[in-house]
Scaffold this active site. Structure first.
Site, PDB file in Angstrom:
ATOM      1  N   ARG A 192     -16.831 103.314  20.969  1.00 54.54           N
ATOM      2  CA  ARG A 192     -16.186 104.043  19.867  1.00 54.54           C
ATOM      3  C   ARG A 192     -17.206 104.662  18.924  1.00 54.54           C
ATOM      4  O   ARG A 192     -16.947 105.709  18.323  1.00 54.54           O
ATOM      5  CB  ARG A 192     -15.227 103.102  19.116  1.00 54.54           C
ATOM      6  CG  ARG A 192     -13.891 102.973  19.813  1.00 54.54           C
ATOM      7  CD  ARG A 192     -13.041 101.927  19.151  1.00 54.54           C
ATOM      8  NE  ARG A 192     -13.280 100.615  19.713  1.00 54.54           N
ATOM      9  CZ  ARG A 192     -13.106  99.471  19.053  1.00 54.54           C
ATOM     10  NH1 ARG A 192     -12.728  99.490  17.803  1.00 54.54           N
ATOM     11  NH2 ARG A 192     -13.317  98.330  19.652  1.00 54.54           N
TER      12      ARG A 192
ATOM     13  N   GLU B 170     -16.523  89.888  17.592  1.00 53.06           N
ATOM     14  CA  GLU B 170     -15.345  89.136  17.154  1.00 53.06           C
ATOM     15  C   GLU B 170     -14.574  88.557  18.338  1.00 53.06           C
ATOM     16  O   GLU B 170     -14.056  87.459  18.252  1.00 53.06           O
ATOM     17  CB  GLU B 170     -14.421  90.019  16.299  1.00 53.06           C
ATOM     18  CG  GLU B 170     -13.288  89.215  15.667  1.00 53.06           C
ATOM     19  CD  GLU B 170     -12.274  90.065  14.904  1.00 53.06           C
ATOM     20  OE1 GLU B 170     -12.358  91.298  14.924  1.00 53.06           O
ATOM     21  OE2 GLU B 170     -11.377  89.444  14.291  1.00 53.06           O
TER      22      GLU B 170
HETATM   23  O1  PRP Z   1     -18.993  93.375  14.251  1.00 52.97           O
HETATM   24  P1  PRP Z   1     -18.672  92.923  15.633  1.00 52.97           P
HETATM   25  O2  PRP Z   1     -17.977  91.584  15.668  1.00 52.97           O
HETATM   26  O3  PRP Z   1     -19.859  92.953  16.522  1.00 52.97           O
HETATM   27  O4  PRP Z   1     -17.596  93.942  16.231  1.00 52.97           O
HETATM   28  C1  PRP Z   1     -17.686  95.320  16.058  1.00 52.97           C
HETATM   29  C2  PRP Z   1     -17.788  96.059  17.355  1.00 52.97           C
HETATM   30  O5  PRP Z   1     -16.644  95.801  18.188  1.00 52.97           O
HETATM   31  C3  PRP Z   1     -16.155  97.037  18.686  1.00 52.97           C
HETATM   32  O6  PRP Z   1     -16.800  97.414  19.874  1.00 52.97           O
HETATM   33  P2  PRP Z   1     -16.428  96.911  21.351  1.00 52.97           P
HETATM   34  O7  PRP Z   1     -17.543  96.055  21.842  1.00 52.97           O
HETATM   35  O8  PRP Z   1     -15.051  96.348  21.374  1.00 52.97           O
HETATM   36  O9  PRP Z   1     -16.550  98.204  22.222  1.00 52.97           O
HETATM   37  P3  PRP Z   1     -15.798  99.599  22.371  1.00 52.97           P
HETATM   38  O10 PRP Z   1     -16.348 100.460  21.285  1.00 52.97           O
HETATM   39  O11 PRP Z   1     -16.234  99.996  23.722  1.00 52.97           O
HETATM   40  O12 PRP Z   1     -14.306  99.399  22.246  1.00 52.97           O
HETATM   41  C4  PRP Z   1     -16.476  98.013  17.572  1.00 52.97           C
HETATM   42  O13 PRP Z   1     -16.457  99.351  18.046  1.00 52.97           O
HETATM   43  C5  PRP Z   1     -17.833  97.553  17.125  1.00 52.97           C
HETATM   44  O14 PRP Z   1     -18.882  98.134  17.888  1.00 52.97           O
HETATM   45  N1  ADE Z   2     -10.535  93.617  14.754  1.00 52.76           N
HETATM   46  C1  ADE Z   2     -11.187  94.608  15.358  1.00 52.76           C
HETATM   47  N2  ADE Z   2     -10.597  95.812  15.521  1.00 52.76           N
HETATM   48  C2  ADE Z   2     -11.257  96.827  16.143  1.00 52.76           C
HETATM   49  N3  ADE Z   2     -12.494  96.708  16.600  1.00 52.76           N
HETATM   50  C3  ADE Z   2     -13.106  95.534  16.448  1.00 52.76           C
HETATM   51  N4  ADE Z   2     -14.343  95.125  16.817  1.00 52.76           N
HETATM   52  C4  ADE Z   2     -14.461  93.836  16.450  1.00 52.76           C
HETATM   53  N5  ADE Z   2     -13.365  93.394  15.848  1.00 52.76           N
HETATM   54  C5  ADE Z   2     -12.495  94.448  15.827  1.00 52.76           C
END
Ligand code: PRP
Ligand code: ADE
Length: 182
Positions: free
Chosen positions: A66, A103
């Protein structure tokens, strides 16, 4: 956009809470409605590009996946280069890699070792700051490349998960800015 409050309100209205996704107990912040709204998407990208210019960044890092959606147009608008920090196994060549927990899971991210010139100023962009595990891993990769972190811009911060405090030691004087904090 006349103020940061207006921008936060515009964006917040387009973020959808999805309970128990991708795991029970997690409230997922779905940014698809925001991305699909031309006014909100442009306002966010313009804001990120303006901050990049103000912070003197010459590269913007996007965190897969994202983060890419926001960082690439912001880099174009700011006249900066774009660098992808990718999940493992997607980049060729010599890499730095870092394992981390987020998370709702764990992963490994990688960056190409020659992505930055020594001392280059780098802005990190992502959509959500939750535990801070993802941004922390990215900051470690950037510092291992010998580049300087100019700042971190995240659209939405989930304050109750403590990401900001976790990142403070790695940031030094570089700002961590979020448009929306919940
Ligand atoms: O602060 P944190 O606990 O590390 O979580 C935040 C991360 O989680 C999500 O990415 P995700 O790994 O789900 O990947 P995506 O962007 O491919 O959906 C979001 O886009 C952040 O990069
Ligand atoms: N609650 C949440 N929603 C969307 N992206 C996330 N990445 C980590 N936690 C998330």
């Amino acid at each position: 956009m006349s103020s940061s409050t207006d921008l936060a309100a515009l964006l917040a209205a387009k973020i959808r809470d999805v309970p128990d996704y991708p795991k029970p107990g997690v409230v997922f912040k779905d940014i698809a409605p925001l991305l699909g709204d031309a006014e909100a998407f442009a306002a966010l990208v313009d804001h990120l590009a303006a901050r990049s210019r103000e912070l003197g960044a010459t590269k913007i890092v996007g965190l897969e996946a994202r983060g890419f959606i926001l960082a690439a147009p912001a880099a174009y608008a700011a006249g900066a280069g774009f660098v992808p920090v990718r999940k493992e196994g997607k980049l060729p060549g010599e890499l730095h890699r870092q394992a981390y927990e987020l998370e709702y899971g764990s992963a490994v991210i990688e960056v190409q070792t020659d992505a930055f010139a020594p001392g280059e100023r780098v802005l990190v962009v992502d959509d959500v700051l939750a535990t801070g595990g993802t941004v922390e891993a990215a900051l470690e990769l950037i510092q291992r490349c010998g580049a300087e972190v100019a700042g971190v811009e995240v659209m939405m911060e989930l304050g109750f998960l403590g990401g900001r405090a976790r990142l403070a030691p790695l940031l030094g004087d570089a700002p961590l800015e979020t448009v929306i904090a919940v």
